[in-house]
Enzyme design. Structure first.
Site, PDB file in Angstrom:
ATOM      1  N   GLU A  35       0.779  -1.337  -0.030  1.00 22.33           N
ATOM      2  CA  GLU A  35       0.004  -0.015   0.108  1.00 22.33           C
ATOM      3  C   GLU A  35       0.871   1.199   0.058  1.00 22.33           C
ATOM      4  O   GLU A  35       0.855   2.091   1.174  1.00 22.33           O
ATOM      5  CB  GLU A  35      -0.985   0.174   1.179  1.00 22.33           C
ATOM      6  CG  GLU A  35      -1.978  -0.987   1.048  1.00 22.33           C
ATOM      7  CD  GLU A  35      -2.854  -1.012   2.189  1.00 22.33           C
ATOM      8  OE1 GLU A  35      -2.822  -0.241   3.248  1.00 22.33           O
ATOM      9  OE2 GLU A  35      -3.962  -1.925   2.153  1.00 22.33           O
ATOM     10  N   GLU A  74      -5.382  -8.468   0.677  1.00 23.42           N
ATOM     11  CA  GLU A  74      -6.032  -8.053   1.958  1.00 23.42           C
ATOM     12  C   GLU A  74      -7.790  -8.084   1.506  1.00 23.42           C
ATOM     13  O   GLU A  74      -7.949  -7.402   0.710  1.00 23.42           O
ATOM     14  CB  GLU A  74      -5.655  -6.816   2.518  1.00 23.42           C
ATOM     15  CG  GLU A  74      -4.220  -7.056   3.419  1.00 23.42           C
ATOM     16  CD  GLU A  74      -3.742  -6.030   3.916  1.00 23.42           C
ATOM     17  OE1 GLU A  74      -4.486  -4.967   4.413  1.00 23.42           O
ATOM     18  OE2 GLU A  74      -2.550  -5.400   3.863  1.00 23.42           O
TER      19      GLU A  74
HETATM   20  C1  BGC Z   1      -2.881  -2.284   5.850  1.00 26.66           C
HETATM   21  C2  BGC Z   1      -3.002  -3.082   7.180  1.00 26.66           C
HETATM   22  C3  BGC Z   1      -4.316  -2.828   8.057  1.00 26.66           C
HETATM   23  C4  BGC Z   1      -5.371  -2.769   7.727  1.00 26.66           C
HETATM   24  C5  BGC Z   1      -6.741  -2.613   8.375  1.00 26.66           C
HETATM   25  C6  BGC Z   1      -4.419  -2.256   5.378  1.00 26.66           C
HETATM   26  O1  BGC Z   1      -4.504  -1.034   4.980  1.00 26.66           O
HETATM   27  O2  BGC Z   1      -2.156  -3.025   5.003  1.00 26.66           O
HETATM   28  O3  BGC Z   1      -1.842  -3.027   7.878  1.00 26.66           O
HETATM   29  O4  BGC Z   1      -4.084  -3.082   9.440  1.00 26.66           O
HETATM   30  O5  BGC Z   1      -5.571  -2.270   6.361  1.00 26.66           O
HETATM   31  O6  BGC Z   1      -6.786  -1.206   8.375  1.00 26.66           O
END
Ligand code: BGC
Length: 496
Positions: A185, A396
Site C-alpha cells: 500500500e 487483503e
Molecule cells: C493495511 C493493514 C491494516 C489494514 C486495516 C491495510 O491498509 O495493510 O496493515 O491493518 O489495512 O486497516
C-alpha cells in the site's frame, strides 16, 4: 439462543437450503495475512534495529501514552501457535511481512542479524513443513529509523537501499518462498504518512507526498527487476506490490468524470505506471494536480515527472495484481460550502469530492467502512478491462469491528458476501488465484492502537501469554477453506 441466531443469520445471509453450491477452483489459494510491526512485538530483542514506529511511539511528544507494538501479539515468541492457528483454519498460504530493522539492524546489508534470520527461517520452515505456502511482504510500513533519519521514502536513494534489502531477502528465503509483495500500500505510506496519519508522521501534502509516490514505485520496480533477472531463473516465483484500492462508483450520472478522476487519484497514481501498457502517470490526475501546484505558485509540477528511462524501468514490473480491497464508496461533487469529512484519506478536499455509502448499503462499525460486496466484483472487472492483468491475488480483505466479541456475525457475513462476489468474478472469467484474509488475529492497528479489531482470532492483549481464541468467523473460514464453498449448509444449524 445461539441456534436461533444461527437460523436467523442463515436465512438472512445465505441461501442455506440451496443444493447447488458453486465452489472455488482447485488452484485457488485461501490464506490469511498479518504484518511484522502489527504482530511480532520483541521490538528490541537481540540486535534488532530501531524501527520508525518504535521511534514514533516511544519518543514523539504528541503521542505520549499512545499504545504501541512493543509486544503486540508477541508472534516473535508465539509463532508456533500462529502456525497451529493456520492449520486450524486449513489455509493454503500465509502472508506475513519481514521487519526490515529486525533483519538489517543498520538498514543496510553490512550487517545481517543472525537472530532475525533465524526467526524468519523458523517461521518459513514451520509453514513449509505443514504444507502452508509462505507469502512474504518486504515492506509493510516499517522502516529502519536510520533510513528514516535520512529522509525515508522522500530520499531518492531509498530506491537503491530497498533493492539492497530485497537482495538479502531473496537470497535468504526465495528458495522456499515463491510469492513476494515488495511494498504494501504505497498509497497509505505516502498519503497518510505525509499527513500525520502514519509514519513518518510529517505534514507535507505538496512535496513529500509526491516524492514518496514516485520513490515507492521506483523501489518496487528495482526489486522486481532484481528478482526477474537474478532469482526467477533459479526459483520461478512471482513478485508484485499490493495496492489499497477503494472502489468508487458515481453517486449520479453527473459524477462520472469526477469518479474517474478519483480512481486515478487513489489507484492510478500507484497502479498506472506499473500495469498500464503505456506506463507513466495517469494523465487526468497529473494535469489536475500540476495545475493546482502552478496556481499555488510552485515552480515545479506536483507529480514529479518520470524520465523516459524511469517509465520503462517501472512499466510491466508485475507478475500479478496484489489487491487490498476493504470497501466501496459513492463519489459526488461537494455542494458549495459543504464540509468534507475526515475520510477519505485527505484526497477528497483536493478533489472537492464527497465519498459516502449508499443509504441502502449496510454501514460498518466505523465511519470509513461500508459494505457493498458487489463493489469488489466490479473492481475486479475494472482491473481486468483497464490493465488486462492476467492474474490477481487479493492480498487483503477483512472486516473492522469495535467490540471484541467471539460471536462476530457481521465479520462472518462480510467474509461470506465478499468471497461470494469474488467467486462470481472468477466465474465471469477473471483470474483471481488467491485471497489472504485480513487478518489472522487481532493486532496493532497503527494509529488506532488496539481499539478496533480485524481478527478471525481474538487476542487477549491484557494477558502476558497473548492467548488467541477463534471467533465464529474463524470457524466459518475453516469450513470455507475445506469445502471451497461459501454458501452452503455448513453455516446452518449443525454448524457449531
Ligand atoms: C493495511 C493493514 C491494516 C489494514 C486495516 C491495510 O491498509 O495493510 O496493515 O491493518 O489495512 O486497516
Amino acid at each position: 439462543m445461539n441456534s436461533l441466531r444461527l437460523l436467523v443469520s442463515c436465512v438472512l445471509i445465505s441461501r442455506c437450503w440451496s443444493t447447488e453450491e458453486p465452489t472455488f477452483p482447485p488452484w485457488f489459494k485461501f490464506g490469511v495475512a498479518t504484518a511484522a510491526y502489527q504482530v511480532e512485538g520483541a521490538w528490541n530483542v537481540s540486535d534488532k534495529g530501531e524501527g520508525d514506529w518504535d521511534r514514533l511511539f516511544h519518543v514523539h511528544p504528541e503521542l505520549k501514552g499512545h499504545p504501541n507494538g512493543d509486544v503486540a501479539c508477541d508472534s516473535y515468541h508465539l509463532w508456533r501457535r500462529d502456525i497451529e492457528m493456520l492449520e486450524e483454519l486449513g489455509v493454503d498460504m500465509y502472508r506475513f511481512s519481514i521487519s526490515w530493522p529486525r533483519l538489517l539492524p543498520t538498514g543496510f546489508p553490512n550487517h545481517i542479524s543472525q537472530d532475525g534470520k533465524n526467526y524468519y527461517n523458523n517461521l518459513i520452515d514451520g509453514l513449509v513443513e505443514k504444507g502452508i505456502e509462505p507469502l512474504i511482504t518486504l515492506y509493510h510500513f516499517d522502516m529502519p529509523q536510520s533510513l528514516q533519519d535520512l529522509g525515508g521514502w522522500a530520499n531518492p536513494l531509498i530506491v537503491n537501499w530497498f533493492e539492497d534489502y530485497a537482495r538479502v531477502v531473496y537470497t535468504l528465503f526465495a528458495d522456499r518462498v515463491k510469492i513476494f509483495v515488495t511494498v504494501n500500500e504505497p498509497f497509505i505510506i505516502c498519503e497518510l504518512g505525509y499527513s500525520k496519519g502514519h509514519v513518518p508522521y510529517h505534514q507535507d501534502q505538496d512535496v513529500g507526498r509526491f516524492l514518496c509516490n514516485k520513490n515507492t514505485l521506483l523501489a518496487h520496480a528495482k526489486a522486481w527487476r532484481l528478482y526477474d533477472e537474478e532469482f526467477r531463473p533459479l526459483y520461478h516465483g512471482k513478485v508484485s506490490l499490493s495496492n489499497l484500492f477503494i472502489w468508487f462508483e458515481p453517486a449520479t450520472p453527473a459524477d462520472k468524470e469526477l469518479t474517474e478522476l478519483a480512481l486515478e487519484h487513489w489507484e492510478g497514481r500507484y497502479g498506472h505506471p506499473i500495469y498500464s501498457k503505456e506506463g507513466g502517470w495517469p494523465l487526468k490526475i497529473q494535469k489536475f494536480l500540476n495545475d493546482k501546484a502552478m496556481k499555488e505558485g510552485y515552480p515545479y509540477p506536483r507529480m514529479i515527472p518520470f524520465t523516459p528511462e524511469e517509465i520503462e524501468l517501472v512499466r510491466g514490473t508485475y507478475d500479478f495484481y496484489g489487491l487490498n480491497h476493504y470497501t466501496t464508496f459513492l463519489a459526488r461533487r461537494a455542494r458549495p460550502g459543504e464540509k468534507i469529512g475526515r475520510w477519505p484519506l485527505y484526497g477528497s478536499e483536493e478533489l472537492g469530492m464527497v465519498m459516502e455509502g449508499d443509504p441502502s448499503w449496510t454501514t460498518g462499525e466505523v465511519d470509513w467502512f461500508t459494505m457493498h460486496p458487489e463493489g469488489v466484483r466490479r473492481q475486479l472487472h475494472w482491473l481486468n478491462d483497464t490493465y488486462g492483468v492476467k492474474e490477481i491475488i487479493i492480498t487483503e480483505n477483512g472486516y473492522i469491528k469495535v467490540d471484541k466479541q467471539l460471536n462476530d456475525w457481521s465479520r462472518l457475513k462480510y467474509t461470506k458476501d465478499y468471497l461470494e462476489q469474488i467467486l462470481l468474478a472468477i466465474n465471469d472469467g477473471i483470474n483471481v488465484t488467491g485471497y489472504t484474509h485480513w487478518s489472522l488475529m487481532d493486532n496493532f492497528e497503527w494509529m488506532v492502537g488496539y481499539n478496533v479489531n480485524f481478527g478471525l482470532y481474538s487476542v487477549d492483549f491484557k494477558d502476558p501469554n497473548r492467548t488467541r481464541t477463534p471467533r465464529e468467523s474463524a470457524r466459518y473460514y475453516s469450513k470455507v477453506t475445506r469445502s471451497r464453498s461459501v454458501n452452503h449448509r455448513h453455516i446452518g444449524l449443525n454448524y457449531v
